[in-house]
Design an enzyme around this catalytic site. Structure first.
Site, PDB file in Angstrom:
ATOM      1  N   CYS A   1       3.725  -6.052   5.585  1.00 33.66           N
ATOM      2  CA  CYS A   1       2.555  -5.437   5.079  1.00 33.66           C
ATOM      3  C   CYS A   1       2.039  -6.652   4.820  1.00 33.66           C
ATOM      4  O   CYS A   1       0.603  -7.070   5.814  1.00 33.66           O
ATOM      5  CB  CYS A   1       2.972  -5.155   3.428  1.00 33.66           C
ATOM      6  SG  CYS A   1       3.187  -6.867   2.218  1.00 33.66           S
TER       7      CYS A   1
ATOM      8  N   ASN B   1       1.447  -9.501   1.759  1.00 31.17           N
ATOM      9  CA  ASN B   1       2.977 -10.345   1.629  1.00 31.17           C
ATOM     10  C   ASN B   1       3.696 -10.608   0.084  1.00 31.17           C
ATOM     11  O   ASN B   1       3.976 -12.312   0.172  1.00 31.17           O
ATOM     12  CB  ASN B   1       3.278 -11.831   2.674  1.00 31.17           C
ATOM     13  CG  ASN B   1       4.452 -12.302   3.025  1.00 31.17           C
ATOM     14  OD1 ASN B   1       4.478 -12.737   3.387  1.00 31.17           O
ATOM     15  ND2 ASN B   1       5.324 -11.220   3.133  1.00 31.17           N
TER      16      ASN B   1
ATOM     17  N   CYS C   1       4.060  -7.787  -2.448  1.00 31.11           N
ATOM     18  CA  CYS C   1       5.072  -6.659  -2.720  1.00 31.11           C
ATOM     19  C   CYS C   1       5.589  -5.835  -1.653  1.00 31.11           C
ATOM     20  O   CYS C   1       6.938  -5.976  -2.037  1.00 31.11           O
ATOM     21  CB  CYS C   1       3.790  -5.982  -3.692  1.00 31.11           C
ATOM     22  SG  CYS C   1       2.396  -6.210  -4.692  1.00 31.11           S
ATOM     23  N   ARG C   2       5.233  -5.407  -0.625  1.00 29.54           N
ATOM     24  CA  ARG C   2       6.595  -4.557  -0.143  1.00 29.54           C
ATOM     25  C   ARG C   2       7.048  -5.262   0.426  1.00 29.54           C
ATOM     26  O   ARG C   2       8.481  -5.305   1.407  1.00 29.54           O
ATOM     27  CB  ARG C   2       5.731  -3.529   0.458  1.00 29.54           C
ATOM     28  CG  ARG C   2       4.867  -2.922  -0.089  1.00 29.54           C
ATOM     29  CD  ARG C   2       3.992  -1.872   0.916  1.00 29.54           C
ATOM     30  NE  ARG C   2       2.403  -2.655   1.466  1.00 29.54           N
ATOM     31  CZ  ARG C   2       1.814  -2.001   1.682  1.00 29.54           C
ATOM     32  NH1 ARG C   2       1.652  -1.135   1.817  1.00 29.54           N
ATOM     33  NH2 ARG C   2       0.765  -2.775   1.817  1.00 29.54           N
ATOM     34  N   SER C   3       6.793  -6.416   1.842  1.00 31.13           N
ATOM     35  CA  SER C   3       7.431  -6.974   2.208  1.00 31.13           C
ATOM     36  C   SER C   3       8.292  -8.152   2.108  1.00 31.13           C
ATOM     37  O   SER C   3       9.412  -8.021   2.522  1.00 31.13           O
ATOM     38  CB  SER C   3       6.773  -7.365   3.635  1.00 31.13           C
ATOM     39  OG  SER C   3       5.613  -8.716   3.140  1.00 31.13           O
TER      40      SER C   3
ATOM     41  N   ASP D   1       1.432   1.354  -0.728  1.00 30.76           N
ATOM     42  CA  ASP D   1       0.884   0.026  -1.472  1.00 30.76           C
ATOM     43  C   ASP D   1       1.192   0.223  -3.015  1.00 30.76           C
ATOM     44  O   ASP D   1       0.871   0.914  -3.275  1.00 30.76           O
ATOM     45  CB  ASP D   1      -0.412  -0.580  -0.470  1.00 30.76           C
ATOM     46  CG  ASP D   1      -0.667  -1.553  -1.479  1.00 30.76           C
ATOM     47  OD1 ASP D   1      -0.043  -2.455  -2.110  1.00 30.76           O
ATOM     48  OD2 ASP D   1      -1.572  -2.294  -0.467  1.00 30.76           O
TER      49      ASP D   1
END
Ligand code: 4NP
Length: 174
Positions: free
Chosen positions: A12, A15, A17-19, A133
């Site tokens: 993301c 690195n 939150c999402r990934s 995001d």
């Protein structure tokens, strides 16, 4: 006989939150299915080097039974394109950045072994949809990330089982 894991990098922007969420969920689903898959994550930016995931990410992951607390952020590097079999972008902007980097590496005759795809590539619930995001938003965004990552991870595992992609990698050249 030696065997090597099928290696997947979730990417993301930050690195944090999402990934990291995608990393633990995809690793969990693949391991539960008995697939020899190794998952890591990174960011296209270097905004948060060596930082633990955002506290909101940690809390929402924990609420859903996942532990991301030990992960540390890092930026995508050239070697990743050689080392990983598959790099999964959370959104189209991440994917475009990865394609640009891959093109630059090829132009320098550097190895690009990884395939690039969206996290949601095979997902039937959110087909080819970006994982939004959540950083500047509220709790709903973090819950949405978990839901989309679970659905997408399930779909990747099904895809790997159907295509035998992981097994083929595990036992190639042995
Ligand atoms: P991520 O979220 O890409 O899912 O880790 C973000 C984290 C940090 C920032 C942006 C997005 N930031 O601008 O610092």
């Amino acid at each position: 006989m030696t065997s090597s894991p099928y290696r997947v990098l979730c990417v993301c922007l930050g690195n944090i939150c999402r990934s990291p969420t995608a990393e633990v969920i995809l690793q969990h689903y693949a391991s539960m299915a008995g697939l020899m898959v190794e998952v890591d994550s990174a960011g296209t930016s270097n905004y948060h080097p060596n930082k633990a995931p955002d506290p909101r990410t940690q809390q929402h992951a924990k609420d859903s039974g996942y532990d991301v607390s030990q992960l540390r952020a890092r930026q995508v590097q050239a070697q990743d394109f050689a080392d990983f079999d598959l790099i999964l972008a959370m959104d189209n902007s991440n994917l475009a950045d990865l394609h640009t980097q891959a093109q630059q590496l090829r132009a320098q005759n550097k190895a690009v072994n990884a395939q690039l795809a969206l996290m949601s590539e095979h997902c039937d619930k959110y087909p080819k949809q970006p994982v939004p995001d959540p950083y500047y938003g509220g709790a709903e965004g973090f819950k949405q990330v978990i839901q989309q990552c679970e659905s997408a991870a399930h779909a990747w595992v099904e895809h790997w089982q159907l295509t035998k992609t992981v097994q083929n990698k595990n036992y190639e050249n042995n």
